[in-house]
Design an enzyme around this catalytic site. Structure first.
Site, PDB file in Angstrom:
ATOM      1  N   HIS A 100       0.885  -1.170   0.000  1.00  0.00           N
ATOM      2  CA  HIS A 100       0.000   0.000   0.000  1.00  0.00           C
ATOM      3  C   HIS A 100       0.924   1.221   0.000  1.00  0.00           C
ATOM      4  O   HIS A 100       2.022   1.164   0.561  1.00  0.00           O
ATOM      5  CB  HIS A 100      -0.838   0.103   1.274  1.00  0.00           C
ATOM      6  CG  HIS A 100      -1.721  -1.065   1.560  1.00  0.00           C
ATOM      7  ND1 HIS A 100      -1.271  -2.209   2.152  1.00  0.00           N
ATOM      8  CD2 HIS A 100      -3.053  -1.227   1.391  1.00  0.00           C
ATOM      9  CE1 HIS A 100      -2.279  -3.049   2.317  1.00  0.00           C
ATOM     10  NE2 HIS A 100      -3.377  -2.478   1.861  1.00  0.00           N
ATOM     11  N   ASP A 103       2.402   1.906   3.342  1.00  0.00           N
ATOM     12  CA  ASP A 103       3.383   0.944   3.884  1.00  0.00           C
ATOM     13  C   ASP A 103       4.789   1.399   3.525  1.00  0.00           C
ATOM     14  O   ASP A 103       5.738   1.197   4.282  1.00  0.00           O
ATOM     15  CB  ASP A 103       3.225  -0.452   3.265  1.00  0.00           C
ATOM     16  CG  ASP A 103       1.828  -1.005   3.378  1.00  0.00           C
ATOM     17  OD1 ASP A 103       1.136  -0.638   4.335  1.00  0.00           O
ATOM     18  OD2 ASP A 103       1.446  -1.802   2.499  1.00  0.00           O
TER      19      ASP A 103
END
Ligand code: XUL
Ligand code: CO
Length: 437
Positions: A100, A103
């Site tokens: 993501h 992240d």
């Protein structure tokens, strides 16, 4: 490059007799199964969020994991995570990773700052990919963690939240494209609702479809050639999640004229939360030619939430691989370990034990499934079970040549149906077990 797993070397294949916990017993990457190397069948991927971000906290306690890549400076931590990811991929022989946006780089005080943080880390990811040959399986935007998405993203009552999500999706899609990602995932983390007392369901679904149409337009605009995947999940965090299972996603995509642009990313634990088996969801995707990718994990039969455990159940991986082989593999995706180590498995080496076990479980499932297919008894049984459709009235009905009236005449003449045959459920279960043992 800094080493975060200095005590671990490249994980070798040693075969089923090995007792070395840091060796593969079944995953032999170049071994041919049905004429194709295992690594091409399985296309393993590391999930950035579970491996390098989540620290093991739960509603009752704080993080437990030792994560040597974490330092005081969030941008240095982000750079360290890149190094940890590629080190781990290389040592495990895993060829893909997924992330993501959040992240990879920390959110800034503004959207512009978040994008700038992201842009500082992307060159490191590119360099890591170039040095190791590891590739991006898919990227995705996190449109569910920040409180601004408390009412949803595409389905929020707040149009600004929709626009914020659209901005994140545009940016993450561009980054995924720049990194040569094979796909892009849409998981509707908060696309659902808690109560209809405050919800205009039709409007929310129309908005979700609009967001996906905007994403398709953007994809064409930037020339991204990867696949779009929708990841079904029935609940958690919302009580009713719109993309609840594979069939619901396909109906939604069809209704809103989006079907041709999307495949599905089937997650094992999401299937069980929906009250389905993993294989059921894979099969629904496969028969509709939509088996895009898989989030490989498992739930816990005693718990009703998304435990995201690493897959270790050979029965499950065997049945999954039967469907995946039958489908001819993934449509651009792979097996992404959307799985986390147990809270008490807090040392870096536990990440290796977890991935080695999961890779071996799928490698074994692959070999067993291929043996079942080579034997052919299961296929023959199914074919024979439907033999009444191959000739006579069955073939005519399938060809669309029989009206209700004609079926009535046929049955009135015949009087009673041909005797039914046993479904042989237990015999077939025994057959599968014979191959597993
Ligand atoms: C959440 C989940 C996500 C998606 C990507 O249950 O599976 O991590 O895979 O957003
Ligand atoms: Co997932």
């Amino acid at each position: 490059m800094a080493q975060f797993f200095p005590q671990i070397g490249s994980v070798p294949f040693q075969g089923p007799q090995s007792r070395d916990p840091l060796a593969f017993k079944h995953y032999n990457r170049d071994e041919l199964v049905e004429g194709k190397p295992m690594r091409e069948h399985l296309r393993f991927s590391i999930a950035y969020w579970h491996s390098f971000c989540g620290g093991g906290s739960d509603p009752f306690g704080v993080n437990t994991r030792l994560m040597p890549w974490q330092v005081d400076d969030p941008m240095q931590t982000a750079a360290n995570k890149v190094a940890a990811c590629f080190e781990m991929c290389q040592k495990l022989g895993i060829e893909f990773y997924c992330f993501h946006d959040n992240d990879v780089a920390p959110e800034g005080a503004t959207l512009a700052e978040s994008f700038a943080n992201f842009d500082r880390i992307v060159p490191l990811l590119r360099e890591g990919q170039q040095k190791t040959g590891v590739k991006l399986l898919w990227g995705t935007a996190n449109c569910f963690s920040n409180p601004r998405f408390m009412h949803g993203a595409g389905t929020s009552c707040n149009a600004d939240a929709f626009a914020y999500a659209a901005a994140k999706i545009a940016k993450t899609m561009e980054v995924t494209h720049a990194l040569g990602g094979a796909g892009y995932v849409f998981w509707g983390g908060r696309e659902g609702y808690k109560t209809l007392l405050n919800t205009d369901m039709k409007r929310e679904l129309d908005h979700l479809a609009r967001l996906l149409h905007m994403a398709v337009e953007h994809k064409h605009k930037i020339g991204f050639k990867g696949r779009f995947f929708i990841e079904p999940k029935p609940k958690e965090p919302t009580k009713h999640q719109y993309d609840s299972d594979a069939a619901a996603c396909l109906a939604f995509l069809q209704k809103y004229d989006l079907l041709e642009h999307f495949d599905l990313n089937i997650e094992a634990n999401h299937a069980t939360l929906a009250g389905h088996s993993f294989q059921h969801e894979l099969e629904v995707a496969a028969i509709n030619d939509k088996l895009g990718s898989v989030d490989a994990n498992r739930g816990d039969v005693l718990l009703g939430w998304d435990t995201d455990q690493f897959p270790t159940d050979i029965y499950d991986t065997t049945l999954a691989m039967l469907t995946i082989l039958k489908a001819g593999g993934f449509k651009g995706g792979g097996l992404n370990f959307d799985a986390k180590v147990a809270r008490e498995s807090f040392e870096p080496i536990d990440l290796f034990h977890a991935h080695i076990g999961a890779m071996d479980s799928f490698a074994r499932g692959l070999k067993i499934a291929a043996a079942i297919r080579a034997d052919g008894s299961l296929d023959r049984f199914i074919k024979q079970r439907y033999a009444s459709w191959d000739t006579g009235i069955g073939a005519q009905i399938e060809a669309g040549q029989v009206t209700l009236d004609q079926a009535r005449r046929y049955m009135l003449d015949k009087g009673e149906i041909a005797p039914n045959q046993s479904g042989r459920v237990e015999m077939l279960e025994n057959l599968i077990n014979q191959f597993i043992s």
